[in-house]
Enzyme design. Structure first.
Site, PDB file in Angstrom:
ATOM      1  N   LEU A  69      46.502 -16.324 -16.453  1.00  0.00           N
ATOM      2  CA  LEU A  69      46.778 -14.930 -16.129  1.00  0.00           C
ATOM      3  C   LEU A  69      45.491 -14.129 -16.288  1.00  0.00           C
ATOM      4  CD1 LEU A  69      50.134 -14.558 -18.088  1.00  0.00           C
ATOM      5  CD2 LEU A  69      49.860 -14.883 -15.616  1.00  0.00           C
ATOM      6  N   ALA A  70      45.502 -12.896 -15.785  1.00  0.00           N
ATOM      7  CA  ALA A  70      44.303 -12.071 -15.930  1.00  0.00           C
ATOM      8  C   ALA A  70      43.873 -11.987 -17.389  1.00  0.00           C
ATOM      9  CB  ALA A  70      44.554 -10.681 -15.362  1.00  0.00           C
ATOM     10  N   GLU A  71      44.841 -11.830 -18.300  1.00  0.00           N
ATOM     11  CA  GLU A  71      44.526 -11.806 -19.725  1.00  0.00           C
ATOM     12  C   GLU A  71      45.627 -12.448 -20.551  1.00  0.00           C
ATOM     13  OE1 GLU A  71      40.939  -9.606 -19.197  1.00  0.00           O
ATOM     14  OE2 GLU A  71      42.860  -9.095 -18.298  1.00  0.00           O
ATOM     15  N   THR A  72      45.181 -13.071 -21.626  1.00  0.00           N
ATOM     16  CA  THR A  72      46.077 -13.504 -22.691  1.00  0.00           C
ATOM     17  C   THR A  72      45.607 -12.829 -23.975  1.00  0.00           C
ATOM     18  OG1 THR A  72      46.513 -15.637 -21.627  1.00  0.00           O
ATOM     19  CG2 THR A  72      46.977 -15.473 -23.984  1.00  0.00           C
TER      20      THR A  72
END
Length: 267
Positions: A44-47
């Site tokens: 994902l874009a961020e974790t």
């Protein structure tokens, strides 16, 4: 027992819209290699990774699939949502995050979460020739801030239509690009934007809190009002309420919804 991980769609109240982020509330700190591996696995874009460090505070770090970033708005919103929805904090408690960008505060206000973030001002710059080729559309002006370029386009339609050349973008001094414009006269929003970040391993980010830390002062200076409503015009789309009164902090508000909860069973 393994490590619980929750996926949240941020800056939306509708599942499968907004910007997805994974959130891990860790019982003890983990090493950077493990966190990067998890972020790569989630893709994902961020974790986001949180560890409680005092009664009202959590250490918070954000990883893209390829690297750690110093600030991420949507994963902070997702983290706050998880803390309240999964009982780590009561609804009347403030979420306090200790990060590489300083202390960030989140407050639950009805169905919205308000984030207290540092402002990011932009300065007029001379754009490299490659930028025009990379964007493929005419623009009014180009600015530079610590996130990257901020490019004002001629119209809302161009923001929706733009299809950047990501290979060219990667050759620029900074490959992180915010494009924005005023909305059409009949819109409920004040401005629209999109955010491209191929250098961070994200060709297009669906909804970007950090970009709105730049967009807040930019549009306040032009529209002469402190309360703004922005729409990030990605394929998933998302809504960001912005309050900026000219100081050194920006208040961003968004909604969030949990879409998945699972268990990491390997260390």
């Amino acid at each position: 027992m393994g490590q619980t991980i929750t996926q949240v769609d941020a800056f939306t109240n509708t599942p499968f819209a907004g910007n997805p982020a994974a959130v891990c509330v860790l019982p003890t700190p983990q090493n950077e290699r493990w966190m990067q591996n998890v972020a790569q696995e989630m893709n994902l874009a961020e974790t986001a990774f949180l560890v409680r460090i005092q009664d009202d505070g959590f250490n918070l770090r954000w990883f893209t699939p390829t690297l750690e970033v110093p600030l991420c708005g949507h994963a902070t919103l997702a983290s706050a949502h998880v803390l309240w929805s999964e009982g780590h904090l009561s609804p009347d408690e403030v979420a306090r995050f200790y990060t590489k960008s300083g202390v960030l505060i989140a407050k639950l206000q009805g169905e919205w979460i308000e984030l207290d973030f540092p402002v990011n001002h932009s300065q007029v710059t001379v754009a490299p020739q490659e930028l025009k080729a990379a964007l493929g559309v005419p623009y009014k002006s180009v600015f530079l801030n610590s996130l990257g370029y901020l490019v004002e386009l001629e119209s809302e339609d161009l923001v929706w239509q733009i299809q950047p050349n990501f290979q060219i973008l990667k050759t620029l001094p900074t490959s992180e690009i915010i494009v924005t414009s005023l909305t059409n006269v009949d819109s409920e929003y004040d401005f629209v934007s999109r955010f491209f970040a191929p250098g961070l391993g994200i060709d297009e980010d669906p909804v970007t809190g950090a970009a709105h830390c730049c967009l807040a002062p930019f549009w306040r200076d032009r529209l002469h009002k402190d309360e703004l409503l922005g729409y990030q015009a990605s394929s998933r789309g998302g809504v960001v309420k912005v309050h900026y009164d000219g100081g050194d902090r920006v208040f961003l508000s968004g909604q969030a919804v949990t879409v998945m909860r699972g268990e990491l069973i390997t260390a």
